[in-house]
Scaffold this motif. Structure first.
Motif, PDB file in Angstrom:
ATOM      1  N   LEU A  48      88.431  86.611  -7.986  1.00  0.00           N
ATOM      2  CA  LEU A  48      88.100  85.196  -8.097  1.00  0.00           C
ATOM      3  C   LEU A  48      88.440  84.689  -9.486  1.00  0.00           C
ATOM      4  N   SER A  49      89.003  83.485  -9.544  1.00  0.00           N
ATOM      5  CA  SER A  49      89.231  82.829 -10.836  1.00  0.00           C
ATOM      6  C   SER A  49      88.585  81.453 -10.775  1.00  0.00           C
ATOM      7  N   PHE A  50      87.750  81.191 -11.758  1.00  0.00           N
ATOM      8  CA  PHE A  50      86.960  79.968 -11.788  1.00  0.00           C
ATOM      9  C   PHE A  50      87.660  78.912 -12.618  1.00  0.00           C
ATOM     10  N   ASP A  51      87.447  77.639 -12.268  1.00  0.00           N
ATOM     11  CA  ASP A  51      88.119  76.545 -12.965  1.00  0.00           C
ATOM     12  C   ASP A  51      87.445  76.173 -14.276  1.00  0.00           C
ATOM     13  N   ARG A  52      86.226  76.649 -14.506  1.00  0.00           N
ATOM     14  CA  ARG A  52      85.510  76.377 -15.756  1.00  0.00           C
ATOM     15  C   ARG A  52      84.581  77.539 -16.046  1.00  0.00           C
ATOM     16  N   TYR A  53      83.860  77.457 -17.145  1.00  0.00           N
ATOM     17  CA  TYR A  53      82.951  78.540 -17.521  1.00  0.00           C
ATOM     18  C   TYR A  53      81.806  78.622 -16.525  1.00  0.00           C
ATOM     19  N   VAL A  54      81.541  79.839 -16.043  1.00  0.00           N
ATOM     20  CA  VAL A  54      80.440  80.109 -15.132  1.00  0.00           C
ATOM     21  C   VAL A  54      79.692  81.317 -15.660  1.00  0.00           C
ATOM     22  N   ASP A  55      78.385  81.276 -15.578  1.00  0.00           N
ATOM     23  CA  ASP A  55      77.537  82.362 -16.038  1.00  0.00           C
ATOM     24  C   ASP A  55      77.935  83.672 -15.349  1.00  0.00           C
ATOM     25  N   ARG A  56      77.891  84.778 -16.089  1.00  0.00           N
ATOM     26  CA  ARG A  56      78.330  86.072 -15.539  1.00  0.00           C
ATOM     27  C   ARG A  56      77.491  86.506 -14.333  1.00  0.00           C
ATOM     28  N   GLU A  57      76.213  86.225 -14.366  1.00  0.00           N
ATOM     29  CA  GLU A  57      75.351  86.598 -13.244  1.00  0.00           C
ATOM     30  C   GLU A  57      75.759  85.845 -11.978  1.00  0.00           C
ATOM     31  N   LEU A  58      76.045  84.562 -12.107  1.00  0.00           N
ATOM     32  CA  LEU A  58      76.482  83.765 -10.967  1.00  0.00           C
ATOM     33  C   LEU A  58      77.867  84.216 -10.494  1.00  0.00           C
ATOM     34  N   GLN A  59      78.744  84.584 -11.423  1.00  0.00           N
ATOM     35  CA  GLN A  59      80.057  85.103 -11.049  1.00  0.00           C
ATOM     36  C   GLN A  59      79.928  86.368 -10.204  1.00  0.00           C
ATOM     37  N   ALA A  60      79.059  87.271 -10.625  1.00  0.00           N
ATOM     38  CA  ALA A  60      78.870  88.521  -9.886  1.00  0.00           C
ATOM     39  C   ALA A  60      78.319  88.256  -8.491  1.00  0.00           C
ATOM     40  N   LYS A  61      77.372  87.336  -8.389  1.00  0.00           N
ATOM     41  CA  LYS A  61      76.806  87.000  -7.079  1.00  0.00           C
ATOM     42  C   LYS A  61      77.851  86.376  -6.161  1.00  0.00           C
ATOM     43  N   LEU A  62      78.672  85.500  -6.711  1.00  0.00           N
ATOM     44  CA  LEU A  62      79.709  84.864  -5.899  1.00  0.00           C
ATOM     45  C   LEU A  62      80.770  85.874  -5.462  1.00  0.00           C
ATOM     46  N   LYS A  63      81.150  86.792  -6.337  1.00  0.00           N
ATOM     47  CA  LYS A  63      82.123  87.820  -5.964  1.00  0.00           C
ATOM     48  C   LYS A  63      81.577  88.692  -4.835  1.00  0.00           C
ATOM     49  N   ARG A  64      80.322  89.091  -4.968  1.00  0.00           N
ATOM     50  CA  ARG A  64      79.697  89.894  -3.929  1.00  0.00           C
ATOM     51  C   ARG A  64      79.646  89.126  -2.606  1.00  0.00           C
ATOM     52  N   PHE A  65      79.317  87.850  -2.666  1.00  0.00           N
ATOM     53  CA  PHE A  65      79.234  87.007  -1.470  1.00  0.00           C
ATOM     54  C   PHE A  65      80.596  86.837  -0.816  1.00  0.00           C
TER      55      PHE A  65
END
Length: 106
Positions: A48-65
């Motif tokens: 996943l590549s995000f268009d702006r800064y996202v918190d690492r915890e939220l990034q991990a949750k979204l990747k898992r999802f």
């Protein structure tokens, strides 16, 4: 002059690293007490590549999802925009609006 430029640079760099997924000032009030936000990202073969800064915890949750979810809407490669809700410290993906269909991000 140098000190002023340095302070300006530090304040801009600090502001650029703020997660704005859940804005502090909501555009429309939510009577349910939820904090609403949205996030846009691109899913590719490399992750996943995000268009702006996202918190690492939220990034991990979204990747898992995104990589373990069985919903057909979230399969495949492309650009996704997800509506998120924060309720009681938990973050949910909004599957449908009325009535709310929420999927917990773990």
């Amino acid at each position: 002059m140098k000190l002023t430029a340095l302070l300006l640079f530090i304040s801009l760099a600090t502001y650029a690293q703020v997660d704005t997924t859940f804005p502090r000032n909501q555009e429309k009030p939510n009577l349910n007490g939820y904090e609403e936000g949205s996030i846009t990202f691109t899913k590719s073969l490399y992750g996943l590549s995000f268009d702006r800064y996202v918190d690492r915890e939220l990034q991990a949750k979204l990747k898992r999802f995104m990589f373990s979810n069985r919903h057909i809407a979230y399969r495949g490669i492309g650009t996704f925009t997800l509506k998120l809700v924060r309720k009681n410290g938990q973050i949910y993906v909004v599957e449908r609006e009325r009535p709310y269909g929420l999927i917990l991000l773990e």
